[in-house]
Design an enzyme around this catalytic site. Structure first.
Site, short mmCIF file in Angstrom:
data_model
loop_
_atom_site.label_atom_id
_atom_site.label_comp_id
_atom_site.label_asym_id
_atom_site.label_seq_id
_atom_site.Cartn_x
_atom_site.Cartn_y
_atom_site.Cartn_z
N ASP A 9 25.94 48.27 25.17
CA ASP A 9 26.03 47.78 23.80
C ASP A 9 26.88 48.73 22.97
O ASP A 9 26.37 49.54 22.19
CB ASP A 9 24.61 47.60 23.22
CG ASP A 9 23.88 46.44 23.88
OD1 ASP A 9 24.55 45.49 24.34
OD2 ASP A 9 22.64 46.47 23.94
N LYS A 31 25.13 45.59 31.92
CA LYS A 31 24.97 44.36 31.15
C LYS A 31 25.98 44.34 30.01
O LYS A 31 26.12 45.30 29.26
CB LYS A 31 23.56 44.28 30.57
CG LYS A 31 23.30 42.99 29.81
CD LYS A 31 21.86 42.92 29.34
CE LYS A 31 21.61 43.55 28.01
NZ LYS A 31 22.27 42.92 26.86
N ASP A 58 25.20 38.80 29.45
CA ASP A 58 24.02 38.41 28.66
C ASP A 58 24.47 37.72 27.37
O ASP A 58 24.45 38.31 26.30
CB ASP A 58 23.21 39.69 28.37
CG ASP A 58 22.00 39.46 27.48
OD1 ASP A 58 21.52 38.31 27.42
OD2 ASP A 58 21.55 40.42 26.85
N LEU A 59 24.90 36.46 27.52
CA LEU A 59 25.37 35.74 26.34
C LEU A 59 24.35 34.71 25.86
O LEU A 59 24.58 34.04 24.86
CB LEU A 59 26.74 35.09 26.64
CG LEU A 59 27.84 36.11 26.96
CD1 LEU A 59 29.16 35.42 27.26
CD2 LEU A 59 28.03 37.12 25.83
N LYS A 60 23.25 34.58 26.58
CA LYS A 60 22.11 33.74 26.14
C LYS A 60 22.57 32.39 25.60
O LYS A 60 22.34 32.04 24.44
CB LYS A 60 21.28 34.46 25.08
CG LYS A 60 20.69 35.79 25.52
CD LYS A 60 19.79 36.36 24.44
CE LYS A 60 19.32 37.76 24.74
NZ LYS A 60 20.38 38.80 24.66
N PHE A 61 23.19 31.61 26.49
CA PHE A 61 23.71 30.32 26.03
C PHE A 61 22.58 29.40 25.58
O PHE A 61 21.51 29.35 26.19
CB PHE A 61 24.52 29.65 27.15
CG PHE A 61 25.71 30.44 27.59
CD1 PHE A 61 26.67 30.86 26.68
CD2 PHE A 61 25.88 30.78 28.93
CE1 PHE A 61 27.78 31.59 27.09
CE2 PHE A 61 26.99 31.51 29.35
CZ PHE A 61 27.93 31.91 28.43
N HIS A 62 22.84 28.62 24.55
CA HIS A 62 21.87 27.63 24.05
C HIS A 62 22.69 26.58 23.31
O HIS A 62 23.14 26.80 22.19
CB HIS A 62 20.88 28.32 23.10
CG HIS A 62 19.74 27.46 22.69
ND1 HIS A 62 18.63 27.95 22.06
CD2 HIS A 62 19.52 26.13 22.82
CE1 HIS A 62 17.78 26.97 21.83
NE2 HIS A 62 18.30 25.85 22.27
N ASP A 63 22.90 25.43 23.96
CA ASP A 63 23.76 24.40 23.37
C ASP A 63 23.47 23.10 24.10
O ASP A 63 22.51 23.03 24.87
CB ASP A 63 25.24 24.84 23.52
CG ASP A 63 26.12 24.30 22.40
OD1 ASP A 63 26.02 23.10 22.08
OD2 ASP A 63 26.92 25.08 21.85
N THR A 67 27.97 21.67 27.44
CA THR A 67 28.60 22.90 26.93
C THR A 67 28.05 24.13 27.65
O THR A 67 28.80 25.03 28.03
CB THR A 67 28.38 23.01 25.40
OG1 THR A 67 28.99 21.87 24.80
CG2 THR A 67 28.98 24.27 24.83
N THR A 117 12.11 40.13 23.67
CA THR A 117 11.21 41.29 23.64
C THR A 117 11.07 41.89 22.24
O THR A 117 10.19 42.70 21.99
CB THR A 117 11.69 42.38 24.61
OG1 THR A 117 13.05 42.69 24.31
CG2 THR A 117 11.58 41.93 26.05
N ARG A 178 11.10 51.36 27.30
CA ARG A 178 11.16 52.59 26.54
C ARG A 178 10.49 53.72 27.31
O ARG A 178 9.26 53.73 27.48
CB ARG A 178 10.45 52.41 25.18
CG ARG A 178 11.25 51.54 24.20
CD ARG A 178 12.54 52.22 23.82
NE ARG A 178 13.41 51.48 22.92
CZ ARG A 178 14.35 50.62 23.29
NH1 ARG A 178 14.57 50.33 24.56
NH2 ARG A 178 15.13 50.05 22.39
N ARG A 208 19.73 51.54 24.52
CA ARG A 208 19.78 52.72 23.66
C ARG A 208 19.14 53.97 24.25
O ARG A 208 19.70 55.07 24.05
CB ARG A 208 19.18 52.38 22.28
CG ARG A 208 20.11 51.49 21.46
CD ARG A 208 19.41 50.81 20.31
NE ARG A 208 18.55 49.74 20.78
CZ ARG A 208 17.92 48.88 19.98
NH1 ARG A 208 18.05 48.99 18.67
NH2 ARG A 208 17.16 47.93 20.48
#
Ligand SMILES: O=c1ccn([C@@H]2O[C@H](COP(=O)(O)O)[C@@H](O)[C@H]2O)c(=O)[nH]1
Length: 229
Positions: A9, A31, A58-63, A67, A117, A178, A208
């Protein structure tokens, strides 16, 4: 055995490559999420694949189903080894993505996101989603499995129930990790690398606590040392 996926990230390809070159001897999976992919696009996946790494895009498609199926195809065609979509997109969306892409990419891991999460009970209540986070994760995972997904993204708190309900072959990919003493940040449903590994996580995702550590290589080594062999 639990595998470590490091979440890259960061803002740029240059920053990502610097981190990868440091961590590469220790880590097999990286990732790429919305922050980096939106900034750099497929070049980032190309860089990782050229260096021989496994990539979770990790683009978490939702459509709409078509698509998402085409987006998954694009993600796999640029070299992603694991891609994901939201289980809340529904069975038809998941089934279409799986059926369209499985024949051409038999080894790709097609994973459904259950409950983020970073979400606790209050978010489910706000959205009027019935039950506890574990109830919702189990429901969404069942839907995803029936629609052909290879596994789910969930928190470590749900691993045991998921493996019991859907079997050990159904993969669990677990962020919200963590190490003891590290900052919780915006995560809500968390566990340590050792706890997640002991519960049977197939993959843990760590961002992180490694990427923002003063010594990322030492932080990655410490996480790896906690994983069950
Ligand atoms: O439910 C989810 C789904 C995805 N993520 C992603 O994992 C990493 C976690 O980063 P940390 O810095 O270790 O918190 C991040 O890229 C998220 O987008 C998640 O955390 N939870």
């Amino acid at each position: 055995m639990t595998k470590l996926i490091v979440a890259l990230d960061v803002d740029s390809l240059a920053e990502a490559e610097k981190a990868v070159d440091k961590l590469g001897g220790k880590v097999e999976w990286f990732k790429v999420g919305k922050q980096l992919f939106t900034a750099e696009g497929p070049a980032i996946v190309e860089m990782l694949k050229k260096k021989g790494f496994k990539v979770f895009l990790d683009l978490k498609f939702h459509d709409i189903p078509n698509t998402v199926a085409q987006a998954v195809k694009s993600a796999l065609s640029i070299g992603a080894d694991m891609v994901n979509f939201h289980a809340t997109g529904g069975s038809e969306m998941i089934r279409t993505a799986v059926e369209k892409n499985r024949p051409n990419y038999p080894n790709a891991e097609l994973i459904a996101v259950t409950v983020l999460t970073s979400s606790g009970q209050s978010v489910l209540d706000e959205l009027q989603v019935a039950g506890t986070p574990e109830d919702a994760v189990l429901r969404f995972a069942g839907l995803a499995k029936n629609a052909g997904a290879d596994g789910v993204v969930c928190s470590a708190l749900e691993i045991e129930a998921l493996k019991k309900a859907y079997g050990s072959e159904f993969k669990v990919v677990v962020p919200g990790i963590r190490p003891k003493g590290s900052s919780v940040d915006d995560q809500k449903r968390i566990m340590t690398p050792k706890q997640a590994s002991d519960l049977g996580a197939d993959y843990i995702v760590v961002g992180r606590p490694i990427m923002k550590a003063a010594d990322p290589v030492a932080a990655a080594e410490a996480v790896l040392a906690e994983l069950s062999i």
